[in-house]
Design an enzyme around this catalytic site. Structure first.
Site, PDB file in Angstrom:
ATOM      1  N   ASN A 207       0.926  -1.086   0.053  1.00 27.58           N
ATOM      2  CA  ASN A 207      -0.068  -0.054   0.004  1.00 27.58           C
ATOM      3  C   ASN A 207       0.887   1.092  -0.231  1.00 27.58           C
ATOM      4  O   ASN A 207       2.060   1.000  -0.052  1.00 27.58           O
ATOM      5  CB  ASN A 207      -0.860  -0.025   1.062  1.00 27.58           C
ATOM      6  N   ASP A 276      -4.635  -6.206   5.367  1.00 26.25           N
ATOM      7  CA  ASP A 276      -5.710  -6.995   6.030  1.00 26.25           C
ATOM      8  C   ASP A 276      -5.776  -8.568   5.330  1.00 26.25           C
ATOM      9  O   ASP A 276      -5.962  -9.424   6.303  1.00 26.25           O
ATOM     10  CB  ASP A 276      -7.152  -6.568   5.715  1.00 26.25           C
ATOM     11  N   LYS A 286       8.783 -16.930 -10.141  1.00 23.38           N
ATOM     12  CA  LYS A 286       7.944 -15.875 -10.852  1.00 23.38           C
ATOM     13  C   LYS A 286       6.908 -16.442 -11.459  1.00 23.38           C
ATOM     14  O   LYS A 286       7.062 -17.609 -12.494  1.00 23.38           O
ATOM     15  CB  LYS A 286       8.817 -15.193 -11.627  1.00 23.38           C
ATOM     16  N   PRO A 306      -3.888 -11.423  10.541  1.00 23.54           N
ATOM     17  CA  PRO A 306      -4.302 -11.231  11.818  1.00 23.54           C
ATOM     18  C   PRO A 306      -4.369  -9.928  12.216  1.00 23.54           C
ATOM     19  O   PRO A 306      -3.746  -9.119  11.347  1.00 23.54           O
ATOM     20  CB  PRO A 306      -3.352 -11.876  12.756  1.00 23.54           C
ATOM     21  N   ASP A 307      -5.151  -9.560  13.035  1.00 26.04           N
ATOM     22  CA  ASP A 307      -5.494  -8.032  13.376  1.00 26.04           C
ATOM     23  C   ASP A 307      -4.390  -7.688  14.589  1.00 26.04           C
ATOM     24  O   ASP A 307      -5.086  -7.859  15.682  1.00 26.04           O
ATOM     25  CB  ASP A 307      -6.859  -7.717  13.588  1.00 26.04           C
ATOM     26  N   PHE A 324      -4.207   3.800  14.636  1.00 29.27           N
ATOM     27  CA  PHE A 324      -4.812   4.657  13.528  1.00 29.27           C
ATOM     28  C   PHE A 324      -5.616   4.265  12.576  1.00 29.27           C
ATOM     29  O   PHE A 324      -5.936   2.901  12.362  1.00 29.27           O
ATOM     30  CB  PHE A 324      -3.570   5.136  12.629  1.00 29.27           C
ATOM     31  N   LYS A 342     -11.896  -2.828  17.599  1.00 29.46           N
ATOM     32  CA  LYS A 342     -10.783  -2.876  17.906  1.00 29.46           C
ATOM     33  C   LYS A 342     -10.381  -3.127  19.442  1.00 29.46           C
ATOM     34  O   LYS A 342      -9.509  -3.664  19.875  1.00 29.46           O
ATOM     35  CB  LYS A 342      -9.708  -2.096  17.117  1.00 29.46           C
TER      36      LYS A 342
HETATM   37  O1  PMT Z   1       3.007   6.220   6.514  1.00 30.42           O
HETATM   38  P1  PMT Z   1       2.355   7.559   5.764  1.00 30.42           P
HETATM   39  O2  PMT Z   1       2.852   7.725   4.658  1.00 30.42           O
HETATM   40  O3  PMT Z   1       2.995   8.826   6.704  1.00 30.42           O
HETATM   41  O4  PMT Z   1       0.867   7.585   5.942  1.00 30.42           O
HETATM   42  C1  PMT Z   1       0.417   7.509   7.368  1.00 30.42           C
HETATM   43  C2  PMT Z   1      -0.842   6.523   7.375  1.00 30.42           C
HETATM   44  C3  PMT Z   1      -2.096   7.072   6.584  1.00 30.42           C
HETATM   45  C4  PMT Z   1      -0.466   5.135   6.985  1.00 30.42           C
HETATM   46  C5  PMT Z   1      -1.269   6.520   8.821  1.00 30.42           C
HETATM   47  O5  PMT Z   1      -1.639   7.862   9.429  1.00 30.42           O
HETATM   48  C6  PMT Z   1      -2.478   5.810   9.162  1.00 30.42           C
HETATM   49  O6  PMT Z   1      -3.536   6.064   8.971  1.00 30.42           O
HETATM   50  N1  PMT Z   1      -2.068   4.346   9.568  1.00 30.42           N
HETATM   51  C7  PMT Z   1      -3.092   3.239   9.933  1.00 30.42           C
HETATM   52  C8  PMT Z   1      -3.481   2.831   8.471  1.00 30.42           C
HETATM   53  C9  PMT Z   1      -4.409   1.573   8.441  1.00 30.42           C
HETATM   54  O7  PMT Z   1      -4.026   0.613   8.107  1.00 30.42           O
HETATM   55  O8  PMT Z   1      -5.636   1.840   8.936  1.00 30.42           O
HETATM   56  P2  PMT Z   1      -6.889   0.846   9.163  1.00 30.42           P
HETATM   57  O9  PMT Z   1      -7.968   1.559   9.122  1.00 30.42           O
HETATM   58  O10 PMT Z   1      -6.667  -0.193   7.981  1.00 30.42           O
HETATM   59  O11 PMT Z   1      -6.359   0.040  10.397  1.00 30.42           O
HETATM   60  C10 PMT Z   1      -6.816   0.366  11.767  1.00 30.42           C
HETATM   61  C11 PMT Z   1      -5.640   0.090  12.672  1.00 30.42           C
HETATM   62  O12 PMT Z   1      -5.542  -1.311  12.907  1.00 30.42           O
HETATM   63  C12 PMT Z   1      -4.128   0.600  12.412  1.00 30.42           C
HETATM   64  O13 PMT Z   1      -3.774   1.271  13.779  1.00 30.42           O
HETATM   65  C13 PMT Z   1      -3.634  -0.626  11.866  1.00 30.42           C
HETATM   66  O14 PMT Z   1      -2.106  -0.380  12.104  1.00 30.42           O
HETATM   67  C14 PMT Z   1      -4.212  -1.846  12.648  1.00 30.42           C
HETATM   68  N2  PMT Z   1      -4.141  -3.089  11.981  1.00 30.42           N
HETATM   69  C15 PMT Z   1      -4.703  -3.094  10.587  1.00 30.42           C
HETATM   70  C16 PMT Z   1      -5.093  -4.256  10.084  1.00 30.42           C
HETATM   71  C17 PMT Z   1      -4.379  -5.555  10.556  1.00 30.42           C
HETATM   72  N3  PMT Z   1      -4.437  -6.623  10.032  1.00 30.42           N
HETATM   73  N4  PMT Z   1      -3.546  -5.268  11.787  1.00 30.42           N
HETATM   74  C18 PMT Z   1      -3.737  -4.185  12.420  1.00 30.42           C
HETATM   75  O15 PMT Z   1      -2.983  -4.053  13.546  1.00 30.42           O
END
Ligand code: PMT
Length: 402
Positions: A207, A276, A286, A306-307, A324, A342
């Site tokens: 991403n 995710d 390849k 996993p989350d 975040f 979460k």
């Molecule tokens: O890195 P930059 O270019 O500076 O950009 C910053 C950012 C936009 C990446 C950052 O500010 C941000 O928003 N990070 C979280 C991005 C994200 O994955 O969001 P989400 O809504 O998909 O996930 C929510 C939260 O769950 C996040 O804290 C993520 O780390 C966590 N997560 C998500 C999926 C997963 N399988 N496990 C997790 O722990």
């Protein structure tokens, strides 16, 4: 606040006309202030005004027999508890980034062991130029602190990012930079960047996360005296000063690194953009189109990762857990649902559809979303400033904040 020594280095930009106001604000906070100028700075602000307001002699020359006799330039570099560069032109940032020492200001900046706070001011296109971006990146990576620049009408007639932060805002950043090591004795884990989920030996799902937000969070925690572990996805950002970095590639590797560190951590901040889903299988070689029937494309089967955040939030005896949320529509409502799902203590929501926020930008516009529905919306800030506001909140949750 304790009486502290601030060395104010002024470079030659029109924003230098605001420096007398900055000197007054710093003196009003009880700091001792000494000013040094580049030669061109003296075109924009009167050395006599700075001398009168600071109560100290102003220096502009590296070799000045009379003044070296009073306090030589190395003693001046050692004297400072903090060096503030305001305004910092593109030229002075470039010289700092490259370690040049061709005048008094840059020599002091190379010689000092004090923290350095920079308030950039320049034309919007100069600020956006890849050369300036690279210089800022490299300075941030070495732990240099930034305040601003702000957006708005510029003296050159352009409109946009490039205005020096207001003196009151710089003075507030000085207070923070000189503040007590409010996270001393704390251990924190921060995740940053995207994950990369391989499909075969050359392709991967990933991403747009650059890691800037998470690296800023880690740098700020280290600056506040915490022991910081940064679990970083692939990317070329420099490791912030005082931070222990663990490089990972996939979500599974990130999970392993986080949970190995979590038992001893007081706080976890998940700024990483974790995938995710990952490919159900990773091809050993390849994947070649020649191996498929004519015009056929392979079907990609995905499985869930996993989350990490949800799992960390459920761990008994865990410290403070912050997530975040990258959202592009109905940001606050979506973030509120995510927080409940979460189970973390605080969720930082950012609108990733904006060009000046979210992925890869130097600024971010975030809202702090709290359990129970409270929301704090912050203005557009640099990622370092977002990190500072975030740790202010986490310190309160830890019971160590003001
Ligand atoms: O890195 P930059 O270019 O500076 O950009 C910053 C950012 C936009 C990446 C950052 O500010 C941000 O928003 N990070 C979280 C991005 C994200 O994955 O969001 P989400 O809504 O998909 O996930 C929510 C939260 O769950 C996040 O804290 C993520 O780390 C966590 N997560 C998500 C999926 C997963 N399988 N496990 C997790 O722990």
């Amino acid at each position: 606040m304790d009486h502290r020594r601030v060395l104010l280095a002024v470079s030659g930009g029109i924003a230098a006309y605001k420096v007398p106001e900055l000197v007054r604000a710093l003196r009003a906070d009880g700091h001792e202030v000494r000013c040094v100028l580049t030669r061109s700075a003296a075109e924009f602000v009167s050395p006599l005004a700075l001398q009168t307001l600071s109560g100290s002699r102003v220096r502009a020359e590296l070799f000045d027999a009379e003044q070296e006799g009073e306090i030589d330039h190395i003693a001046l570099a050692d004297w400072a508890d903090l060096v503030v560069v305001a305004p910092a032109t593109a030229h002075v940032l470039a010289r700092m980034a490259h370690g040049l020492a061709d005048d008094l200001v840059t020599t002091l900046l190379l010689a000092t062991r004090a923290p350095v706070l920079v308030a950039p001011a320049m034309n919007v296109n100069m600020w956006a130029h890849p050369a300036t971006r690279a210089n800022v990146e490299s300075l941030r990576g070495r732990g240099v602190l930034f305040v601003g620049p702000a957006s708005g009408p510029l003296a050159c007639g352009w409109e946009g990012e490039g205005r020096m932060a207001e003196p009151a805002e710089i003075a507030a950043s000085v207070r923070l930079a000189l503040g007590p090591a409010s996270l001393a004795g704390r251990r924190v884990v921060v995740t940053a960047g995207g994950t990369r989920e391989p499909l075969d030996t050359v392709r991967a799902l990933t991403n747009r996360s650059s890691g800037k937000m998470g690296f800023a969070v880690a740098a700020e925690a280290a600056r506040r005296g915490a022991e910081v572990v940064l679990v970083a996805g692939p990317g070329g950002l420099a490791t912030p000063a005082g931070v222990r970095r663990l490089d990972v590639e996939t979500a599974l590797e990130m999970r392993e690194a986080v949970f190995a560190e979590l038992p001893r951590a007081d706080a976890l901040v998940m700024a990483a953009a974790v995938a995710d889903f990952r490919p159900a299988e990773r091809a050993e070689h390849k994947i070649k189109k020649e191996d498929l029937p004519e015009d056929a494309a392979p079907t990609l089967a995905l499985v869930r990762n996993p989350d990490i955040l949800a799992e960390a939030s459920r761990r008994p005896g865990r410290g403070v857990v912050v997530g975040f949320a990258a959202e592009s529509r109905d940001v606050l409502a979506a973030a509120q649902r995510k927080l409940e799902r979460k189970g973390c203590d605080l969720l930082v929501a950012n609108d990733v559809s904006r060009a000046d926020a979210g992925f890869d930008s130097d600024s971010n516009a975030v809202s702090f979303v709290w359990p129970g529905g409270d929301v704090e919306e912050l203005p557009l800030l640099s990622k370092s400033e977002v990190a500072a506001r975030l740790w202010d909140r986490v310190e309160k949750l830890l019971g160590s904040g003001a």
